[in-house]
Design an enzyme around this catalytic site. Sequence first.
Site, PDB file in Angstrom:
ATOM      1  N   GLY A 124       0.855  -1.113   0.325  1.00  0.00           N
ATOM      2  CA  GLY A 124       0.050  -0.222   0.131  1.00  0.00           C
ATOM      3  C   GLY A 124       0.514   1.059  -0.116  1.00  0.00           C
ATOM      4  CB  SER A 128       2.463  -1.271  -8.750  1.00  0.00           C
ATOM      5  OG  SER A 128       3.143   0.181  -9.173  1.00  0.00           O
ATOM      6  CG  ASP A 174       1.165   1.134 -11.758  1.00  0.00           C
ATOM      7  OD1 ASP A 174       2.047   2.236 -11.705  1.00  0.00           O
ATOM      8  OD2 ASP A 174      -0.217   1.129 -11.006  1.00  0.00           O
TER       9      ASP A 174
HETATM   10  C1  GLA Z   1      -1.563   4.235  -9.995  1.00  0.00           C
HETATM   11  C2  GLA Z   1      -2.473   3.961 -11.221  1.00  0.00           C
HETATM   12  C3  GLA Z   1      -1.643   3.585 -12.825  1.00  0.00           C
HETATM   13  C4  GLA Z   1      -1.375   5.688 -12.514  1.00  0.00           C
HETATM   14  C5  GLA Z   1      -0.702   5.460 -11.252  1.00  0.00           C
HETATM   15  C6  GLA Z   1      -0.506   7.310 -10.955  1.00  0.00           C
HETATM   16  O1  GLA Z   1       0.055   3.937  -9.926  1.00  0.00           O
HETATM   17  O2  GLA Z   1      -2.030   2.203 -10.850  1.00  0.00           O
HETATM   18  O3  GLA Z   1      -1.930   3.665 -13.279  1.00  0.00           O
HETATM   19  O4  GLA Z   1      -2.626   5.958 -12.571  1.00  0.00           O
HETATM   20  O5  GLA Z   1      -1.871   5.717 -10.277  1.00  0.00           O
HETATM   21  O6  GLA Z   1      -0.292   7.826 -12.178  1.00  0.00           O
END
Ligand code: GLA
Length: 387
Positions: A124, A128, A174
């Site tokens: 969190g 990612s 991500d």
């Molecule tokens: C999260 C989402 C991404 C992107 C970011 C903000 O990480 O998974 O796809 O939109 O937020 O840039």
Amino acid sequence: MKDIVIKKFAEVFGDADGAEAFFAPGRVNLIGEHTDYNGGHVFPCALTIGTYAVARKREDRKLRFFSMNFEHLGIIESGLDDLKPSKEAGWTNYPKGVIWAFLEKGYEIRCGFDILLNGNIPNGSGLSSSASVEVVTGYILSELLGLNVPDQELAIIGQFSENNFNGVNCGIMDQFAIAMGKKDNAIFLDTSDLSFEYAPIKLEGAKIVISCSNKKRGLGDSKYNERRAECEEALKEIQAGMGINTLGDLNEEQFDKVQMAIKDEDRRKRARHAVYENQRTIKAVSALKNNDIELFGKLMNESHVSLRDDYEVTGLELDTLVEEAWKIDGVIGSRMTGAGFGGCTVSIVKDEAVDLFIDKVGKAYKDKIGYNADFYVVEIGPGPCRL
Ligand code: GLA
């Protein structure tokens, strides 16, 4: 780490005969935030921290999962024929989603799997951890079933599973950053057509420092989907008078001219961020190419201000980390990274200022917020691999 995860796999699943070990990284985005679902550019890189996995095929159609990060949950069992999209927050929803997505996309999966995971990305934190689990799962399926799925396709499948199995409307950044990661390079990705180039990150005399606010964020229950909807609405309003496909098609002057087509003030601010941030990302990458790291840092700072004031996704914790960082000599740039509402900031800090940075920002954060932030000096690593 390979030995540790294989030993644990044997302990949990009886033995490790025929099991193989894999890794997929986490990611940090250097600039280009909330642009990936607006047809804009992003500039993320894969990290050397990520998700370790051990997996083997089964003779039947059972799926058995175990996470060393959630040991108390024990083995979680499911079956290839029981996979149904759901928004439940359990961690197995990510590997399950990817297996489901492979089936949806027509890949043949004839057997179940035993899969053990161990991640060293803080959960969190906005680095990612979930996309890392998605990509490592896809990589396992591809390798163990001999499917030869290209890395870029693993990214698309990961996003598809998150959108359609987990109900989070995330963009492609991500999963793409993780699946396509390259050591010491960031990825300049145009999300409108997935064309990309690698850009070497040679920070002579400086380091990438991640500050984790320890304010947890769940994408599903955050305002992420709401921001996305606001941008879609703003795009429609502009499209009524102008032939564009995405907000990423506009530069600053074009946006300034047409912005009053967007009726609502908040929506106008969201769209302004999407447009300006995309242009900032393009400028930042060309600054880097010209070895103008000072300008790159300045654009990172501007990115944070825009995310704070126009996109409104920062909050007291991230603002405190960034504003304290800005006060320190030797900080080239600092901004929130990821979806926001909690999670991490990314800063470029001169070598000689790193200790001072961690000390000063850490103390000021604790004083103001009441609990500690964590700091990581990170390196840029490659994409998924077999260990
Ligand atoms: C999260 C989402 C991404 C992107 C970011 C903000 O990480 O998974 O796809 O939109 O937020 O840039």
